[in-house]
Design an enzyme around this catalytic site. Structure first.
Site, PDB file in Angstrom:
ATOM      1  N   ARG A 180      -1.368  43.892  54.568  1.00 46.14           N
ATOM      2  CA  ARG A 180      -0.920  44.346  53.240  1.00 46.14           C
ATOM      3  C   ARG A 180       0.595  44.509  53.185  1.00 46.14           C
ATOM      4  O   ARG A 180       1.304  43.743  52.549  1.00 46.14           O
ATOM      5  CB  ARG A 180      -1.621  45.665  52.877  1.00 46.14           C
ATOM      6  CG  ARG A 180      -1.475  46.059  51.400  1.00 46.14           C
ATOM      7  CD  ARG A 180      -0.185  46.757  51.045  1.00 46.14           C
ATOM      8  NE  ARG A 180       0.023  48.003  51.772  1.00 46.14           N
ATOM      9  CZ  ARG A 180       1.116  48.728  51.682  1.00 46.14           C
ATOM     10  NH1 ARG A 180       2.130  48.338  50.908  1.00 46.14           N
ATOM     11  NH2 ARG A 180       1.257  49.843  52.389  1.00 46.14           N
ATOM     12  N   ASP A 181       1.115  45.476  53.914  1.00 42.19           N
ATOM     13  CA  ASP A 181       2.540  45.798  53.839  1.00 42.19           C
ATOM     14  C   ASP A 181       3.401  44.678  54.410  1.00 42.19           C
ATOM     15  O   ASP A 181       4.544  44.500  53.998  1.00 42.19           O
ATOM     16  CB  ASP A 181       2.809  47.100  54.593  1.00 42.19           C
ATOM     17  CG  ASP A 181       4.104  47.765  54.163  1.00 42.19           C
ATOM     18  OD1 ASP A 181       4.655  47.379  53.117  1.00 42.19           O
ATOM     19  OD2 ASP A 181       4.570  48.682  54.871  1.00 42.19           O
ATOM     20  N   HIS A 184       5.230  56.458  59.476  1.00 49.61           N
ATOM     21  CA  HIS A 184       5.345  55.057  59.035  1.00 49.61           C
ATOM     22  C   HIS A 184       6.825  54.685  59.134  1.00 49.61           C
ATOM     23  O   HIS A 184       7.617  54.997  58.247  1.00 49.61           O
ATOM     24  CB  HIS A 184       4.847  54.924  57.595  1.00 49.61           C
ATOM     25  CG  HIS A 184       4.880  53.531  57.058  1.00 49.61           C
ATOM     26  ND1 HIS A 184       3.720  52.824  56.786  1.00 49.61           N
ATOM     27  CD2 HIS A 184       5.897  52.706  56.718  1.00 49.61           C
ATOM     28  CE1 HIS A 184       4.042  51.619  56.305  1.00 49.61           C
ATOM     29  NE2 HIS A 184       5.365  51.548  56.260  1.00 49.61           N
ATOM     30  N   HIS A 212      10.075  51.951  59.849  1.00 52.78           N
ATOM     31  CA  HIS A 212      10.575  50.584  59.786  1.00 52.78           C
ATOM     32  C   HIS A 212      11.679  50.422  60.824  1.00 52.78           C
ATOM     33  O   HIS A 212      12.337  51.389  61.208  1.00 52.78           O
ATOM     34  CB  HIS A 212      11.111  50.283  58.378  1.00 52.78           C
ATOM     35  CG  HIS A 212      10.029  50.039  57.380  1.00 52.78           C
ATOM     36  ND1 HIS A 212      10.119  49.092  56.389  1.00 52.78           N
ATOM     37  CD2 HIS A 212       8.808  50.617  57.213  1.00 52.78           C
ATOM     38  CE1 HIS A 212       9.018  49.095  55.656  1.00 52.78           C
ATOM     39  NE2 HIS A 212       8.214  50.023  56.135  1.00 52.78           N
ATOM     40  N   CYS A 263      12.168  44.740  53.807  1.00 51.27           N
ATOM     41  CA  CYS A 263      12.545  45.780  52.852  1.00 51.27           C
ATOM     42  C   CYS A 263      13.359  45.139  51.740  1.00 51.27           C
ATOM     43  O   CYS A 263      14.405  44.536  52.007  1.00 51.27           O
ATOM     44  CB  CYS A 263      13.361  46.868  53.550  1.00 51.27           C
ATOM     45  SG  CYS A 263      13.948  48.142  52.411  1.00 51.27           S
TER      46      CYS A 263
END
Length: 304
Positions: A11-12, A205, A207, A238
């Site tokens: 998904r992400d 979560h 990055h 991002c």
């Protein structure tokens, strides 16, 4: 000591790809992730396809995944509203995820609503999902920094987290959306929120936009956090940092955790196969350092 990994690559990760990956390949990826031992996988999103065309095939993908889902594996999808919840229910999902931001500007950009306006929308979704016997997870974006506002007060994250938990969300994942966090900041923010909400209700979560993703995981581990989101191959990105790395890589995370003595239930060799599979589907090299190293070693071993 056990650590849970929530795989968000399907998904992400894939939602940030410029090319649209075929549904068959997405189903194949999730199958390989399950075979590697991942027990929590976020497979797609029911956000309006006009906003995320890469995931417009959510129904097709999930209807292909659910019949092959292994016992004990929790498949979930992102849901923005009651309409999305109905789509998720029709696919047979037993878990959904809600999302919002800790910063006002990002929430308006991402959801087109103020934080105050978002609460009742998500509360309605959570109420209906819980009535259907579904589990509800929550995401809070921009906890460690906002692309529009810069620093985000920890009280913002506390207020949003509290609201989500009061809706019946069982776990809130705190996100470093633009990859600006450092270990010191992670210690400070989790120390505050753990005191209010306990470690069992929180996840991290991170990055890797600025190369601090795994260091931030270690800082969160030291604050008692035992659940982390990651993405196969380091898939993702991002939109506020073009060309930058996105989610921390599942391979890198598993390698580090195993080396630190934590149990994840994940087979790193099979995980490498999943990373190699989606890398081939995308036709480009992914950012995961462990994936690169493992594939290079396999190639070397073949020629010995």
């Amino acid at each position: 000591m056990k650590v849970q990994i929530v795989e968000v690559g399907p998904r992400d990760g894939l939602q940030n790809e410029s090319a649209i990956v075929p549904a068959e390949a997405k189903i194949g990826l999730v199958h390989k992730l399950m075979e590697a031992g991942l027990a929590r996988i976020e497979a797609s999103s029911f956000v309006n396809p006009r906003w995320i065309p890469q995931l417009a095939d959510a129904e097709e993908v999930l209807k292909g995944i659910m019949p092959i889902a292994k016992k004990g594996v929790r498949i979930s999808a992102l849901v923005p509203n009651v309409r999305g919840l109905e789509r998720a229910r029709q696919c047979g999902l037993e878990e959904i995820a809600l999302f919002m931001s800790a910063s006002e500007s990002h929430n308006r950009k991402n959801i087109n609503k103020s934080i105050a306006e978002t609460f009742p929308v998500l509360a309605e979704v959570a109420k209906e999902a819980l009535a259907l016997g579904m589990r509800v997870r929550g995401y809070v974006s921009t906890v460690f920094g906002c692309p529009y506002e810069g620093d985000v007060p920890v009280d913002n994250s506390r207020r949003v987290t509290e609201a989500l938990l009061e809706m019946g969300v069982y776990e809130v994942s705190l996100g470093d959306t633009i990859g600006v966090a450092t270990p010191k900041q992670v210690h400070e923010i989790f120390a505050v929120l753990v005191k209010d909400f306990t470690t069992e209700r929180l996840a991290g979560h991170f990055h890797d936009t600025r190369g601090t993703g795994l260091a931030n995981v270690v800082a969160a581990l030291e604050e008692g956090i035992r659940t982390f989101d990651s993405s196969i191959g380091g898939l993702g990105g991002c939109p506020y940092a073009p060309g930058a790395a996105g989610n921390i890589s599942t391979e890198d995370l598993v390698y580090m955790l195993h080396g630190m003595g934590y149990e994840t239930g994940v087979d790193l060799n099979r995980l490498t196969e999943a990373g190699a599979y989606i890398q081939e589907q995308l036709g480009r090299e992914l950012s995961s350092k462990v994936l690169k190293a493992n594939l290079a070693k396999r190639k070397l071993d073949e020629h010995m």
